[in-house]
Design a protein around this motif. Structure first.
Motif, PDB file in Angstrom:
ATOM      1  N   THR A 155      55.276 -31.957  48.366  1.00 28.55           N
ATOM      2  CA  THR A 155      54.938 -30.761  49.044  1.00 28.55           C
ATOM      3  C   THR A 155      53.718 -31.075  50.310  1.00 28.55           C
ATOM      4  OG1 THR A 155      55.570 -29.291  47.264  1.00 28.55           O
ATOM      5  CG2 THR A 155      54.288 -28.241  49.257  1.00 28.55           C
ATOM      6  N   ILE A 156      52.776 -31.615  49.859  1.00 27.69           N
ATOM      7  CA  ILE A 156      51.651 -31.804  50.925  1.00 27.69           C
ATOM      8  C   ILE A 156      51.926 -32.841  51.951  1.00 27.69           C
ATOM      9  CG2 ILE A 156      49.296 -32.515  51.215  1.00 27.69           C
ATOM     10  CD1 ILE A 156      49.725 -29.956  49.754  1.00 27.69           C
ATOM     11  N   LEU A 207      44.456 -32.319  51.859  1.00 26.55           N
ATOM     12  CA  LEU A 207      44.534 -31.562  50.626  1.00 26.55           C
ATOM     13  C   LEU A 207      43.716 -30.159  50.768  1.00 26.55           C
ATOM     14  CD1 LEU A 207      44.219 -33.712  47.454  1.00 26.55           C
ATOM     15  CD2 LEU A 207      46.183 -33.163  48.624  1.00 26.55           C
ATOM     16  N   ASP A 208      42.245 -30.534  51.536  1.00 25.53           N
ATOM     17  CA  ASP A 208      41.384 -29.307  51.575  1.00 25.53           C
ATOM     18  C   ASP A 208      41.916 -28.481  52.938  1.00 25.53           C
ATOM     19  OD1 ASP A 208      39.474 -30.050  49.999  1.00 25.53           O
ATOM     20  OD2 ASP A 208      38.465 -31.605  51.531  1.00 25.53           O
ATOM     21  N   PHE A 209      42.715 -28.934  53.892  1.00 23.58           N
ATOM     22  CA  PHE A 209      43.190 -28.689  54.710  1.00 23.58           C
ATOM     23  C   PHE A 209      44.446 -27.444  54.428  1.00 23.58           C
ATOM     24  CE2 PHE A 209      46.702 -27.964  58.128  1.00 23.58           C
ATOM     25  CZ  PHE A 209      45.994 -27.455  59.184  1.00 23.58           C
ATOM     26  N   TRP A 210      45.380 -28.038  53.541  1.00 27.53           N
ATOM     27  CA  TRP A 210      46.323 -27.315  53.215  1.00 27.53           C
ATOM     28  C   TRP A 210      45.954 -26.132  52.140  1.00 27.53           C
ATOM     29  CZ3 TRP A 210      50.332 -26.179  56.205  1.00 27.53           C
ATOM     30  CH2 TRP A 210      50.669 -27.034  57.066  1.00 27.53           C
ATOM     31  N   ALA A 211      45.202 -26.525  51.250  1.00 27.49           N
ATOM     32  CA  ALA A 211      44.415 -25.593  50.263  1.00 27.49           C
ATOM     33  C   ALA A 211      44.282 -24.362  51.128  1.00 27.49           C
ATOM     34  CB  ALA A 211      43.426 -26.142  49.451  1.00 27.49           C
ATOM     35  N   LYS A 258      45.232 -18.502  52.670  1.00 35.88           N
ATOM     36  CA  LYS A 258      44.976 -17.544  53.613  1.00 35.88           C
ATOM     37  C   LYS A 258      46.399 -16.578  53.979  1.00 35.88           C
ATOM     38  CE  LYS A 258      40.985 -19.235  55.986  1.00 35.88           C
ATOM     39  NZ  LYS A 258      40.530 -19.971  57.193  1.00 35.88           N
ATOM     40  N   MET A 259      47.280 -17.411  53.437  1.00 34.05           N
ATOM     41  CA  MET A 259      48.822 -16.880  53.682  1.00 34.05           C
ATOM     42  C   MET A 259      49.168 -15.691  52.462  1.00 34.05           C
ATOM     43  SD  MET A 259      51.158 -20.040  54.376  1.00 34.05           S
ATOM     44  CE  MET A 259      50.722 -21.113  55.790  1.00 34.05           C
ATOM     45  N   GLU A 260      50.132 -14.911  52.917  1.00 36.87           N
ATOM     46  CA  GLU A 260      50.625 -13.996  52.229  1.00 36.87           C
ATOM     47  C   GLU A 260      51.567 -14.719  51.165  1.00 36.87           C
ATOM     48  OE1 GLU A 260      52.523 -10.738  54.104  1.00 36.87           O
ATOM     49  OE2 GLU A 260      50.628  -9.834  55.054  1.00 36.87           O
ATOM     50  N   GLY A 283      58.759 -19.634  43.674  1.00 35.11           N
ATOM     51  CA  GLY A 283      58.517 -20.001  42.359  1.00 35.11           C
ATOM     52  C   GLY A 283      57.443 -21.124  42.340  1.00 35.11           C
ATOM     53  N   ARG A 284      56.835 -21.497  43.475  1.00 29.57           N
ATOM     54  CA  ARG A 284      55.774 -22.412  43.601  1.00 29.57           C
ATOM     55  C   ARG A 284      54.445 -21.770  44.361  1.00 29.57           C
ATOM     56  NH1 ARG A 284      59.022 -27.674  45.298  1.00 29.57           N
ATOM     57  NH2 ARG A 284      58.950 -28.725  43.484  1.00 29.57           N
ATOM     58  N   GLY A 285      54.751 -20.661  44.702  1.00 28.60           N
ATOM     59  CA  GLY A 285      53.512 -20.140  45.559  1.00 28.60           C
ATOM     60  C   GLY A 285      52.296 -20.026  44.895  1.00 28.60           C
ATOM     61  N   ASP A 286      52.502 -19.433  43.537  1.00 25.83           N
ATOM     62  CA  ASP A 286      51.213 -19.346  42.874  1.00 25.83           C
ATOM     63  C   ASP A 286      50.674 -20.567  42.104  1.00 25.83           C
ATOM     64  OD1 ASP A 286      53.528 -19.533  41.058  1.00 25.83           O
ATOM     65  OD2 ASP A 286      52.660 -17.998  39.711  1.00 25.83           O
ATOM     66  N   LEU A 287      51.579 -21.515  42.287  1.00 27.08           N
ATOM     67  CA  LEU A 287      51.102 -22.725  41.497  1.00 27.08           C
ATOM     68  C   LEU A 287      50.706 -23.990  42.300  1.00 27.08           C
ATOM     69  CD1 LEU A 287      54.485 -23.099  39.311  1.00 27.08           C
ATOM     70  CD2 LEU A 287      52.379 -22.046  38.526  1.00 27.08           C
ATOM     71  N   ILE A 288      51.126 -24.081  43.720  1.00 23.98           N
ATOM     72  CA  ILE A 288      50.556 -25.117  44.481  1.00 23.98           C
ATOM     73  C   ILE A 288      49.123 -25.247  44.655  1.00 23.98           C
ATOM     74  CG2 ILE A 288      50.663 -23.697  46.630  1.00 23.98           C
ATOM     75  CD1 ILE A 288      51.774 -27.416  46.291  1.00 23.98           C
ATOM     76  N   ILE A 289      48.434 -24.255  44.827  1.00 19.29           N
ATOM     77  CA  ILE A 289      46.906 -24.371  44.648  1.00 19.29           C
ATOM     78  C   ILE A 289      46.465 -25.173  43.667  1.00 19.29           C
ATOM     79  CG2 ILE A 289      44.768 -23.095  44.806  1.00 19.29           C
ATOM     80  CD1 ILE A 289      46.647 -22.850  47.461  1.00 19.29           C
ATOM     81  N   SER A 290      46.800 -24.625  42.409  1.00 21.27           N
ATOM     82  CA  SER A 290      46.419 -25.205  41.121  1.00 21.27           C
ATOM     83  C   SER A 290      46.612 -27.015  41.021  1.00 21.27           C
ATOM     84  CB  SER A 290      47.052 -24.743  39.796  1.00 21.27           C
ATOM     85  OG  SER A 290      46.814 -23.517  39.683  1.00 21.27           O
ATOM     86  N   GLY A 291      47.808 -27.199  41.645  1.00 14.51           N
ATOM     87  CA  GLY A 291      48.286 -28.759  41.744  1.00 14.51           C
ATOM     88  C   GLY A 291      47.513 -29.296  42.714  1.00 14.51           C
ATOM     89  N   ILE A 292      46.944 -28.503  43.675  1.00  7.98           N
ATOM     90  CA  ILE A 292      46.207 -29.327  44.804  1.00  7.98           C
ATOM     91  C   ILE A 292      44.622 -29.643  44.184  1.00  7.98           C
ATOM     92  CG2 ILE A 292      44.665 -29.041  47.025  1.00  7.98           C
ATOM     93  CD1 ILE A 292      47.305 -27.444  48.173  1.00  7.98           C
ATOM     94  N   TYR A 293      44.183 -28.555  43.509  1.00  9.66           N
ATOM     95  CA  TYR A 293      42.906 -28.652  42.697  1.00  9.66           C
ATOM     96  C   TYR A 293      42.903 -29.850  41.612  1.00  9.66           C
ATOM     97  CZ  TYR A 293      41.550 -24.215  44.576  1.00  9.66           C
ATOM     98  OH  TYR A 293      41.081 -23.099  45.229  1.00  9.66           O
ATOM     99  N   ILE A 294      43.982 -30.127  40.896  1.00  7.55           N
ATOM    100  CA  ILE A 294      44.015 -31.045  40.039  1.00  7.55           C
ATOM    101  C   ILE A 294      44.203 -32.418  40.789  1.00  7.55           C
ATOM    102  CG2 ILE A 294      45.644 -32.315  38.349  1.00  7.55           C
ATOM    103  CD1 ILE A 294      46.683 -29.700  37.585  1.00  7.55           C
TER     104      ILE A 294
END
Length: 299
Positions: A207-208, A235-239, A244-246, A257-268
């Motif tokens: 995705t990134i 990763l920092d840029f897209w996180a 900041k997005m709705e 279905g990925r909107g709430d998950l992508i941030i966790s994935g980036i942190y990992i």
């Protein structure tokens, strides 16, 4: 043949031609297999229904084939009702899934990534560190020619997001695993030598890479992803941008279905990136389903 990978968040399948060693058609659907697994300990009826519907749609896209190999990973490994789920899916679709071990999962992913690197002209294609961030677990694998070391960590984007409700809590949970990840990396580097290439497959890295190339979920092109390089700065840029997005706008980019998950994935991903101490990472869209197909064709 048809190879199917039922992950903790996504089901992915391909129709593969063994004679020419090429993908003919592919299918992917977010089904959130591990949705509420943290709370209930099992796969919910709603998740099972989504999986069955996805398989029926998959048959329309890929067609039928005499040879089908279907595997399931962490969500089914840890679910208390996994036998019921396997039987229900078989009853409704005729397809029987095999629950594979973390070692088998890592082996299939490594086969796919080695093929990806080779096709991209990246040398050496058979010595790399691979991270595969799933919905229920994250696998880290070091492959050097025929030797493989792998470890599975209970850090998955679905289970992590549903267990910890804030970005701070998610980051803290990842940090608690850092010691064990570092210990594995040190052992692997000392045993099989530190490889030149750091590689990532699975939804978060792809995705990134897609966002970096100007694509979104609807315009995603897997052929363009293979070989794309990303950095911690990406990763920092897209996180920051995604945070900041709705949610609606975020899911237009990364998929419903990925909107709430992508941030966790980036942190990992970022934590492993830092611990492994690489400047960049090569992304491959090819993953477990491709590894399953390639290994079955060799048989």
């Amino acid at each position: 043949m048809i190879a199917i990978d039922l992950g903790s968040n996504t089901i992915r399948a391909i129709k593969y031609d063994c004679a020419t060693d090429t993908k003919l058609k592919e299918f992917e659907r977010i089904v959130r297999t591990a949705d509420n697994l943290v709370k209930t300990g099992g796969i919910t009826d709603e998740s099972i229904d989504r999986i069955i519907k996805a398989i029926e749609d998959m048959k329309v896209v890929l067609g039928e084939d005499d040879k089908i190999k279907a595997v399931a990973t962490e969500a089914l490994r840890s679910a208390k009702n996994s036998e019921y789920v396997i039987e229900k899916i078989k009853e409704k679709t005729g397809i029987e899934f095999e629950i594979i071990s973390p070692k088998e999962e890592a082996d299939f992913a490594a086969i796919a990534v080695e093929t990806c690197l080779k096709k991209c002209g990246i040398e050496p294609y058979n010595h790399f560190l691979l991270v595969d961030i799933g919905g229920g677990s994250t696998e880290i694998t070091l492959k050097n020619k025929e030797s493989i070391l792998s470890e599975s960590f209970r850090l998955g984007i679905v289970t992590l997001t549903q267990r910890h409700k804030t970005p701070e809590a998610i980051k803290f949970a990842i940090k608690k695993k850092s010691k064990f990840i570092k210990e594995f990396l040190d052992f692997a580097f000392n045993t099989l030598r530190r490889p030149k290439h750091f590689v990532a497959s699975s939804g978060t890295p792809t995705t990134i890479a897609a966002l970096k190339l100007g694509m979104n979920y609807k315009t995603y092109n897997p052929q363009r992803i293979n070989g794309t390089k990303i950095t911690i700065e990406d990763l920092d840029f897209w996180a920051e941008k995604l945070m900041k997005m709705e949610m609606k706008k975020r899911e237009e980019l990364v998929g419903v279905g990925r909107g709430d998950l992508i941030i966790s994935g980036i942190y990992i991903f970022k934590e492993i990136f830092k611990l492994a101490k690489y400047r960049e990472c090569i992304v491959c869209d090819d993953g477990i389903r491709e590894g399953v197909a390639i290994s079955e064709c060799k048989k």
